[in-house]
Motif scaffolding. Structure first.
Motif, PDB file in Angstrom:
ATOM      1  N   GLU A  93       0.965 -75.504 -73.603  1.00  0.00           N
ATOM      2  CA  GLU A  93       0.653 -76.753 -73.328  1.00  0.00           C
ATOM      3  C   GLU A  93       0.695 -77.210 -71.948  1.00  0.00           C
ATOM      4  O   GLU A  93       1.622 -76.549 -71.239  1.00  0.00           O
ATOM      5  CB  GLU A  93       1.606 -77.913 -74.100  1.00  0.00           C
ATOM      6  N   ARG A  94       0.182 -78.132 -71.292  1.00  0.00           N
ATOM      7  CA  ARG A  94       0.316 -78.753 -70.033  1.00  0.00           C
ATOM      8  C   ARG A  94       1.470 -79.578 -70.164  1.00  0.00           C
ATOM      9  O   ARG A  94       2.005 -80.062 -71.332  1.00  0.00           O
ATOM     10  CB  ARG A  94      -0.845 -79.555 -69.702  1.00  0.00           C
ATOM     11  N   HIS A  98       0.037 -83.492 -67.392  1.00  0.00           N
ATOM     12  CA  HIS A  98      -1.170 -83.085 -67.738  1.00  0.00           C
ATOM     13  C   HIS A  98      -1.223 -81.469 -66.577  1.00  0.00           C
ATOM     14  O   HIS A  98      -2.264 -81.004 -66.486  1.00  0.00           O
ATOM     15  CB  HIS A  98      -2.458 -83.697 -67.471  1.00  0.00           C
ATOM     16  N   ARG A  99      -0.117 -81.327 -65.887  1.00  0.00           N
ATOM     17  CA  ARG A  99      -0.395 -80.061 -65.062  1.00  0.00           C
ATOM     18  C   ARG A  99      -0.066 -79.081 -65.680  1.00  0.00           C
ATOM     19  O   ARG A  99       0.653 -78.839 -67.014  1.00  0.00           O
ATOM     20  CB  ARG A  99       0.911 -80.271 -63.960  1.00  0.00           C
ATOM     21  N   PRO A 140      -4.328 -72.938 -72.308  1.00  0.00           N
ATOM     22  CA  PRO A 140      -5.132 -74.416 -71.731  1.00  0.00           C
ATOM     23  C   PRO A 140      -6.115 -74.074 -70.458  1.00  0.00           C
ATOM     24  O   PRO A 140      -5.648 -73.317 -69.762  1.00  0.00           O
ATOM     25  CB  PRO A 140      -4.044 -75.049 -71.297  1.00  0.00           C
ATOM     26  N   TYR A 145      -9.873 -80.901 -65.778  1.00  0.00           N
ATOM     27  CA  TYR A 145      -8.677 -81.102 -65.079  1.00  0.00           C
ATOM     28  C   TYR A 145      -8.768 -80.034 -63.805  1.00  0.00           C
ATOM     29  O   TYR A 145      -7.773 -79.696 -63.216  1.00  0.00           O
ATOM     30  CB  TYR A 145      -7.406 -80.380 -65.832  1.00  0.00           C
ATOM     31  N   ASP A 149      -5.611 -79.082 -61.363  1.00  0.00           N
ATOM     32  CA  ASP A 149      -5.490 -77.568 -61.206  1.00  0.00           C
ATOM     33  C   ASP A 149      -5.354 -76.984 -59.790  1.00  0.00           C
ATOM     34  O   ASP A 149      -4.760 -76.160 -59.325  1.00  0.00           O
ATOM     35  CB  ASP A 149      -6.314 -76.920 -62.169  1.00  0.00           C
TER      36      ASP A 149
END
Ligand SMILES: *[C@@H]1O[C@H](CO)[C@@H](O)[C@H](O)[C@H]1NC(C)=O
Ligand SMILES: *[C@@H]1O[C@H](CO)[C@@H](O)[C@H](O)[C@H]1NC(C)=O
Length: 415
Positions: A93-94, A98-99, A140, A145, A149
């Motif tokens: 998972e991020r 969300h990184r 992911p 993103y 990213d």
């Protein structure tokens, strides 16, 4: 035995190859010669079982050990520079912002630490992501993103991004890859961009027209064929694909951007020494990235000597960055010629796709295989580094090309 009617066609093509820089490359200052390094994929694939298999799983320990070997065993001095992760470094998972984050068990110190370690050895760190919703192994992906990213990779100190194309619609590649290229540029960190853009397109539909000009403006290297596997049929398929598209590909190979026929499997399990040196010879003729996937902690001496062979490396790293010309194929034997510096010099490879018999004898005038300049040439056989002497156009060449092997020469023009 040499079909000389093809010579005229060939001389014309060689002229074109010398003039090849037709369109601009990605302007990040990188890949002025084909990148050299090491990648996890073929040898270590997606082994995440560090508790059962601690020395062979994708982990910071593996990367640090390979960086040590590259720095201490002569690979770095020979030009190998990028130590690269492929798929399966990520957590599932991020993070809450969300990184992207690495798997914490296998990369306990995080990616910045790993990059610092690799940099401390005078090397560079490569990482892997995917343009789609997930990576090929289901971790992911970067879709939605990409900007975040790119920033994350830059903050970590990443030097190369391999950007895959699983779990996406390949028709979107022409939007997604330029977007990522722009986001990488916006980070202000030079990050070599390794794209699977044209590979995604052949998966979709072999007849889809690949726009290499646009790819070259957005990527430093680009994969355009199926993954290499550790056997010589795979090598022959790749060489034949490059042969079939030779005239097209020659237009787009030059400093800043190179075709990527995939990893160099010298030191692997599946190919004989002869097959391994034939792969290395052809990759050098293509001006291909030399990205090994092997175990540098445990490598046969013969393979190591091949990887460090200064003649082959000089052909690969030649500053013209040209894609060799396939001059002819005759009964399974192919002749490839590549212009190198100083001007008028050539690298010549006979690539034998036959796997029976005791080899193909070549008896011909030097001019029949490309040495046409009356100034003459100083010729070196590359695998053993044997000085073959001076060749004038009418000097007779008398060699033998073994089955599933290549014969490679550097022909430096005399002044
Ligand atoms: C970004 O692109 C500009 C314009 O092409 C270029 O001059 C600059 O060097 C690039 N920067 C990076 C980090 O790639
Ligand atoms: C493949 O590409 C051709 C030409 O671009 C197109 O006409 C055809 O519909 C495509 N086929 C598939 C299965 O996408």
């Amino acid at each position: 035995m040499i079909p000389s009617r093809m010579l005229l066609k060939w001389m014309h093509m060689l002229l074109l190859a010398g003039l090849a820089v037709l369109c601009s490359s990605l302007d990040n200052g990188l890949a002025r010669t084909p990148p050299m390094g090491w990648l996890t994929w073929t040898r270590f694939s997606c082994n995440t079982e560090c508790s059962l298999d601690p020395d062979f799983c994708i982990s910071e320990k593996l990367i640090m050990q390979m960086a040590d070997r590259m720095a201490e065993d002569g690979y770095k001095d020979a030009g190998y520079e990028y130590v690269c992760l492929d798929d399966c470094w990520l957590a599932t998972e991020r993070d809450i912002f969300h990184r992207l984050q690495p798997d914490r068990k296998r990369f306990p110190h995080g990616m910045k630490y790993l990059a610092d370690y690799v940099h401390s050895k005078g090397l560079k760190l490569g990482i892997y992501e995917d343009f789609g919703t997930k990576t090929c192994a289901g971790f992911p992906g970067s879709e939605f993103y990409m900007e975040l990213d790119a920033q994350t990779f830059a903050e970590w100190g990443i030097d190369l991004l391999k950007f895959d194309t699983c779990h996406s619609d390949p028709r979107d590649n022409k939007y997604g890859y330029p977007a990522m290229s722009l986001y990488l540029n916006k980070t202000a960190r030079p990050i070599l961009f390794s794209c699977e853009w044209p590979y995604g397109e052949i998966q979709l539909n072999a007849s889809l027209q690949t726009d290499y000009g646009t790819i070259r403006q957005n990527c430093n290297v680009w994969r355009n064929f199926w993954d290499v596997t550790d056997n010589f049929n795979s090598i022959k398929n790749i060489v034949n694909f490059y042969g079939k598209n030779n005239v097209l590909f020659q237009k787009y190979s030059a400093p800043g951007g190179f075709f990527d026929p995939d990893q160099l499997l010298v030191g692997g399990f599946g190919m004989s020494h002869y097959q391994q040196r034939a792969q290395m010879a052809m990759w050098a003729m293509f001006s291909a990235p030399l990205i090994m996937s092997n175990d540098l902690r445990d490598i046969p001496d013969e393979a190591k000597q091949l990887l460090l062979n200064k003649y082959i490396l000089s052909v690969d790293q030649d500053p013209l960055g040209a894609m060799a010309t396939k001059v002819w194929e005759f009964s399974g034997l192919q002749l490839w010629v590549k212009p190198i510096v100083p001007q008028g010099s050539l690298a010549i490879v006979f690539f034998n796709t036959n796997n029976f018999g005791s080899g193909t004898p070549i008896v011909s005038a030097a001019s029949d295989i490309g040495m046409t300049d009356p100034k003459g040439y100083q010729v070196t056989e590359v695998f053993k580094g044997t000085d073959m002497g001076t060749f004038m156009p009418d000097t007779k060449l008398n060699i033998r090309v073994f089955p599933d092997d290549a014969y490679m020469m550097i022909c430096k023009i005399l002044s």
